[in-house]
Design a protein around this motif. Structure first.
Motif, short mmCIF file in Angstrom:
data_model
loop_
_atom_site.label_atom_id
_atom_site.label_comp_id
_atom_site.label_asym_id
_atom_site.label_seq_id
_atom_site.Cartn_x
_atom_site.Cartn_y
_atom_site.Cartn_z
N GLU A 78 0.87 -1.07 -0.16
CA GLU A 78 0.00 0.02 -0.05
C GLU A 78 0.87 1.51 -0.03
O GLU A 78 0.49 2.19 -0.64
CB GLU A 78 -0.77 -0.02 1.22
CG GLU A 78 -1.72 1.34 1.27
CD GLU A 78 -2.65 0.99 2.35
OE1 GLU A 78 -3.58 1.98 2.56
OE2 GLU A 78 -2.78 0.18 3.24
N ASN B 283 2.69 1.60 -3.20
CA ASN B 283 1.71 1.51 -4.52
C ASN B 283 2.23 0.31 -5.53
O ASN B 283 2.26 0.79 -6.65
CB ASN B 283 1.63 3.08 -5.11
CG ASN B 283 1.03 3.97 -4.40
OD1 ASN B 283 -0.02 3.95 -3.88
ND2 ASN B 283 1.71 5.27 -4.41
N THR C 296 -1.70 -3.70 -7.06
CA THR C 296 -2.03 -3.74 -5.62
C THR C 296 -2.25 -4.92 -4.96
O THR C 296 -2.41 -6.11 -5.56
CB THR C 296 -3.47 -2.80 -5.50
OG1 THR C 296 -4.28 -3.57 -6.16
CG2 THR C 296 -3.34 -1.29 -6.13
#
Length: 317
Positions: free
Chosen positions: A231, A234, A298
């Protein structure tokens, strides 16, 4: 009749503080140790790495499962591992203890001995502390560290094409917790891994020197903590299932308990291993083992597929 043990109320606040911090090795970075309004810790790098954790009796530890000395070691380890995860060397610990007035003074003595012993393992020292009254025993530890001129290794630097690797144990603490939860006290090696984690402190700076692009302390579970890197950076992270090691001892314990050893390894927290990303396989230090790769996208997957169910520990869930 047996001798009545003194309590913290009998000893008093300031005498207790002296017992927690006195006669301990302060570590090579300590310029002024306990005894004044504040300690002085060298920071020749010009920057200080700092983190803090709070451990609450009944939530993070139980004295019927772990003696106070081991709880003290664990309280130090969870903080020192965070310092190592930034690629830093630990330098000092500050300790706050809140407890009921009826708490045996020997409990505080043993807690402080464990804190000091684990700090010494990381070449740091306990340089200050405080005591106060509380209905529940609470240990708050703040750890300090130095980068020695290096850039901090954060969660946000992973890049597509990087290699994912891990140093330290995985799944052992979760296995130990499962054993204790069933009312057993053995196998000792598995239970001991839950009582006192063994973070690979030196692997953090080694990873930084090797060019690690991101790093994290595995405290909530491998999948959950790698998700923090994914996260923050990215990116997507994919693990190779066969490369995530499941120790034979954990398989044996899981078989006896009707549990899943692989689930412990992937989602169990509190081993405080270090997970990091590197630009290529040749950059991975010897203490790390390669378990996956970074790509565009992701989330975290295993062999290209999401993991079913919970991926790690979350407070209040």
């Amino acid at each position: 009749m047996g001798e009545v043990e003194e309590t913290v109320a009998d000893v008093g606040e300031f005498a207790l503080i002296r017992r927690v911090t006195g006669n301990r090795s302060a570590g090579p970075a300590t310029l002024l140790g306990p005894g004044d309004d504040a300690a002085v810790v060298a920071a020749p790098d010009g920057r200080v790495v700092a983190c803090t954790d709070v451990l609450v009796e009944g939530v993070h530890f139980r004295f019927d499962w772990s003696p106070p000395e081991q709880v003290g070691r664990k309280a130090a380890a969870v903080n020192l591992a965070d310092i190592a995860a930034m690629g830093a060397e630990p330098t000092a610990l500050l300790v706050g203890i809140a407890c009921p007035s009826t708490t045996r003074a020997s409990v505080v003595d043993e807690l402080s001995a464990g804190l000091a012993a684990e700090a010494a393992r990381a070449r740091a020292g306990v340089v200050g502390g405080d005591m106060t009254r509380s209905d529940t025993l609470v240990i708050s530890v703040t750890a300090l560290g130095t980068l020695d001129g290096r850039a901090p290794v954060t969660r946000a630097g992973a890049l597509p094409g990087d290699i994912v690797a891990v140093a330290g144990k995985l799944g052992w603490s979760a296995a130990g917790l499962a054993v204790l939860g069933r009312g057993f006290r053995s196998p000792v090696t598995v239970v001991g891994a839950h009582r006192v984690p063994a973070p690979p402190y030196s692997a953090g700076p080694a990873a930084a020197l090797a060019g690690a692009t991101s790093m994290i302390d595995v405290s909530d579970g491998l999948l959950a903590d790698l998700a923090h890197i994914a996260e923050a950076s990215n990116v997507a992270i994919d693990l190779v299932g066969d490369r995530v090691p499941v120790d034979q001892r954990l398989i044996e314990v899981a078989s006896a308990l009707g549990a899943d050893a692989r689930h412990w390894v992937l989602t169990g927290g509190e081993d405080h291993a270090l997970a990091a990303t590197f630009p290529n396989a040749s950059a991975v230090p010897p203490d790390f083992r390669i378990i996956g790769s970074v790509a565009r996208g992701t989330g975290v997957t295993i062999d290209g597929k999401p993991y079913p169910g919970d991926t790690g520990w979350q407070h209040w869930r």
